[in-house]
Design a protein around this motif. Sequence first.
Motif, PDB file in Angstrom:
ATOM      1  N   ASN A  70       5.140  49.993  73.752  1.00 18.01           N
ATOM      2  CA  ASN A  70       4.253  50.223  75.148  1.00 18.01           C
ATOM      3  C   ASN A  70       4.769  49.630  75.929  1.00 18.01           C
ATOM      4  N   PHE A  71       6.159  49.194  75.933  1.00 18.03           N
ATOM      5  CA  PHE A  71       6.579  48.414  77.323  1.00 18.03           C
ATOM      6  C   PHE A  71       6.281  49.223  78.586  1.00 18.03           C
ATOM      7  N   HIS A  72       6.283  50.650  78.519  1.00 16.11           N
ATOM      8  CA  HIS A  72       5.924  51.216  79.823  1.00 16.11           C
ATOM      9  C   HIS A  72       4.573  51.929  79.822  1.00 16.11           C
ATOM     10  N   GLY A  73       3.751  51.370  78.942  1.00 12.15           N
ATOM     11  CA  GLY A  73       2.472  52.088  78.711  1.00 12.15           C
ATOM     12  C   GLY A  73       2.326  53.266  78.074  1.00 12.15           C
ATOM     13  N   GLN A  74       3.426  53.794  77.305  1.00  7.51           N
ATOM     14  CA  GLN A  74       3.229  55.110  76.782  1.00  7.51           C
ATOM     15  C   GLN A  74       2.477  55.151  75.748  1.00  7.51           C
ATOM     16  N   LEU A  75       1.661  54.328  75.500  1.00  6.16           N
ATOM     17  CA  LEU A  75       0.475  54.488  74.346  1.00  6.16           C
ATOM     18  C   LEU A  75      -0.649  54.967  74.976  1.00  6.16           C
ATOM     19  N   GLY A  76      -0.921  54.636  76.490  1.00  2.00           N
ATOM     20  CA  GLY A  76      -1.899  55.208  77.122  1.00  2.00           C
ATOM     21  C   GLY A  76      -3.193  54.318  76.951  1.00  2.00           C
ATOM     22  N   TRP A 127      -2.362  66.117  80.553  1.00  2.00           N
ATOM     23  CA  TRP A 127      -2.429  64.590  80.848  1.00  2.00           C
ATOM     24  C   TRP A 127      -1.086  64.067  80.464  1.00  2.00           C
ATOM     25  N   ALA A 128      -0.635  63.011  81.448  1.00  2.00           N
ATOM     26  CA  ALA A 128       0.513  62.403  81.266  1.00  2.00           C
ATOM     27  C   ALA A 128       0.530  60.708  81.519  1.00  2.00           C
ATOM     28  N   TRP A 129       1.106  60.039  80.839  1.00  2.00           N
ATOM     29  CA  TRP A 129       0.986  58.651  81.011  1.00  2.00           C
ATOM     30  C   TRP A 129       2.669  57.982  80.602  1.00  2.00           C
ATOM     31  N   GLY A 130       2.811  56.644  80.925  1.00  2.50           N
ATOM     32  CA  GLY A 130       3.800  55.979  80.606  1.00  2.50           C
ATOM     33  C   GLY A 130       4.859  55.689  81.584  1.00  2.50           C
ATOM     34  N   GLY A 167       9.906  60.343  87.437  1.00  2.00           N
ATOM     35  CA  GLY A 167       9.000  61.176  87.754  1.00  2.00           C
ATOM     36  C   GLY A 167       8.429  61.943  86.461  1.00  2.00           C
ATOM     37  N   GLN A 168       8.888  61.726  85.302  1.00  2.00           N
ATOM     38  CA  GLN A 168       8.677  62.298  84.200  1.00  2.00           C
ATOM     39  C   GLN A 168       6.952  62.518  83.970  1.00  2.00           C
ATOM     40  N   VAL A 169       6.247  61.517  84.510  1.00  2.00           N
ATOM     41  CA  VAL A 169       4.707  61.830  84.379  1.00  2.00           C
ATOM     42  C   VAL A 169       4.010  63.041  85.065  1.00  2.00           C
ATOM     43  N   ARG A 181       2.443  54.712  84.320  1.00  2.49           N
ATOM     44  CA  ARG A 181       0.829  54.640  84.456  1.00  2.49           C
ATOM     45  C   ARG A 181       0.597  54.250  83.064  1.00  2.49           C
ATOM     46  N   LEU A 182      -0.440  53.360  82.901  1.00  2.48           N
ATOM     47  CA  LEU A 182      -0.738  52.830  81.726  1.00  2.48           C
ATOM     48  C   LEU A 182      -1.937  53.585  81.065  1.00  2.48           C
ATOM     49  N   LEU A 183      -2.443  54.572  81.995  1.00  2.00           N
ATOM     50  CA  LEU A 183      -3.572  55.362  81.353  1.00  2.00           C
ATOM     51  C   LEU A 183      -3.308  56.904  81.598  1.00  2.00           C
ATOM     52  N   PRO A 184      -3.881  57.731  80.812  1.00  3.35           N
ATOM     53  CA  PRO A 184      -3.401  59.108  81.183  1.00  3.35           C
ATOM     54  C   PRO A 184      -3.948  59.704  82.485  1.00  3.35           C
ATOM     55  N   VAL A 185      -3.152  60.284  83.174  1.00  2.00           N
ATOM     56  CA  VAL A 185      -3.530  60.908  84.437  1.00  2.00           C
ATOM     57  C   VAL A 185      -3.425  62.325  84.401  1.00  2.00           C
ATOM     58  N   GLN A 186      -4.386  62.971  85.076  1.00  2.00           N
ATOM     59  CA  GLN A 186      -4.325  64.709  84.967  1.00  2.00           C
ATOM     60  C   GLN A 186      -3.173  64.996  85.922  1.00  2.00           C
ATOM     61  N   ILE A 187      -2.512  65.976  85.222  1.00  2.35           N
ATOM     62  CA  ILE A 187      -1.241  66.725  86.099  1.00  2.35           C
ATOM     63  C   ILE A 187      -1.649  68.271  86.386  1.00  2.35           C
ATOM     64  N   GLY A 188      -2.428  68.878  85.731  1.00  2.63           N
ATOM     65  CA  GLY A 188      -2.770  70.243  86.077  1.00  2.63           C
ATOM     66  C   GLY A 188      -3.724  70.680  85.064  1.00  2.63           C
TER      67      GLY A 188
END
Length: 464
Positions: free
Chosen positions: A297-303, A340-343, A348-350, A358-365
């Motif tokens: 979870n170093f980059h917050g990929q667990l959300g 939703w995407a995170w990590g 720009g892969q989120v 992003r440590l929490l899910p953010v809505q993309i579309g």
Amino acid sequence: SFPGLANGGYTVTPSRAGYVFSPPNLSVTVSGTNVTGRNFTATLSTYSISGNVSGAESVTVTLSGAASATTTTDTSGNYSFPGLANGSYAVTPFKIGYVFSPANLQVTVSGADVPGQDFNAGPVMVSAGLYHTFALWTDGELWAWGANSAGQLGDGSTDQRLSPVRVGTGVTALAGGDYHSLAMSTDGSLWVWGNNHFGQLGLGSDSVPGPSSPVKIYNGYSFASVAAGGAHSLALRTNGTLWSFGDNLQGQLGIGFSLADSPSPVVVGDGFAKVAGGSCHSLAIKADGTLWAWGDNFHGQLGDGSTTTRAFPVQIGSGFVAVAAGGDHSLAIRADGTLWAWGDNLSGQVGDGSTMSRLLPVQIGTGFAAVAAGWQHSLAIKTDGTLWAWGGNLAGQLGDGSTTGRLLPVQIGTGFVAVAAGEQHTVAAKSDGTLWTWGYNSNGQLGVGSISELINPTPRQVQF
């Protein structure tokens, strides 16, 4: 009006293509005076186009041409478009994960209903490892190409393959890790091959080299789906029990840190329905729609709002139906079609327009139905079949004709039903049964017969 008539008997009959008239005609007698008020009512004649789609449930069928409409097949696979005027039409079926034969039908309505406009649907699945690629076609045949130094293609050799080679048949699900692969057959059995340095094949040992042809494991158990991480594997049994095996350095097996790796399966939990494996993290959706994550979870990929590695599953949210795990980022779709995407977001892969992790899910579309995640790029298919991509693009892995990274989703094409991402390459299938690849081609992972072009930023069709 008919002027200049002599006395006598006449019949008046209206006519126009596509219409019926009431009454169909009138008998009129002219006798020394004008005859008025001989009226008719015209009604547009309408007809129907109907048929059946076999092999898939709840298929979206679209009508275009002289009129436009959309419907969904019923429980028997039937569809109908009533109320159509004469004219030329096209009928096209669509469902994520399926290809159709024929891909569409051109239909002419000319004064009668047109039944029997039938289609056959067949499942299709694609998967990508680090530098190797798989396609599972409608007849259950598994094809593979690309890097093969560890036998990860499963063709019995360690030879690199620049074009697709047939691995086997009767396959229903597959997954490619960095250098290992898994597949599930029609009888629910689980098969593995490729690198086994961390026990990721679940053979009970970490002996290397691993098998270069599929080996059946866990006789007597039935499986529903599989997923492969960098060097770990996830196998979901039909009873909802989730097993994991392989590398556990970052807790990606979900059973704590008691084992550095496990060449035999360990139980993660029960009630699961879908799974995904990232480089060193894992994601799973339970039957109730709750999303769970564990591992690096170093980059917050667990959300979960932190950067703390989790060796046991933690709940991230609810209402999810699809999930994908990339190198160090994650993607998921909710039942309402929101993405939703995170990590990690360095490239720009989120997809939120920034490069901030992003440590929490953010809505993309909205309006999405399928997702895929590469090392630093992301892809998603909308319910209308349009394919979108964003993130890193140094090797042209987004497929937009450039090598420019994208911080927001860009549309790549239409008619797509399946997509998968390797480290820096992408493979996708269209509803017409064609297969396309793009991105990095160092090991022939694009399957186009050559590695003379290392970077292919434009989708190219793969020939079988």
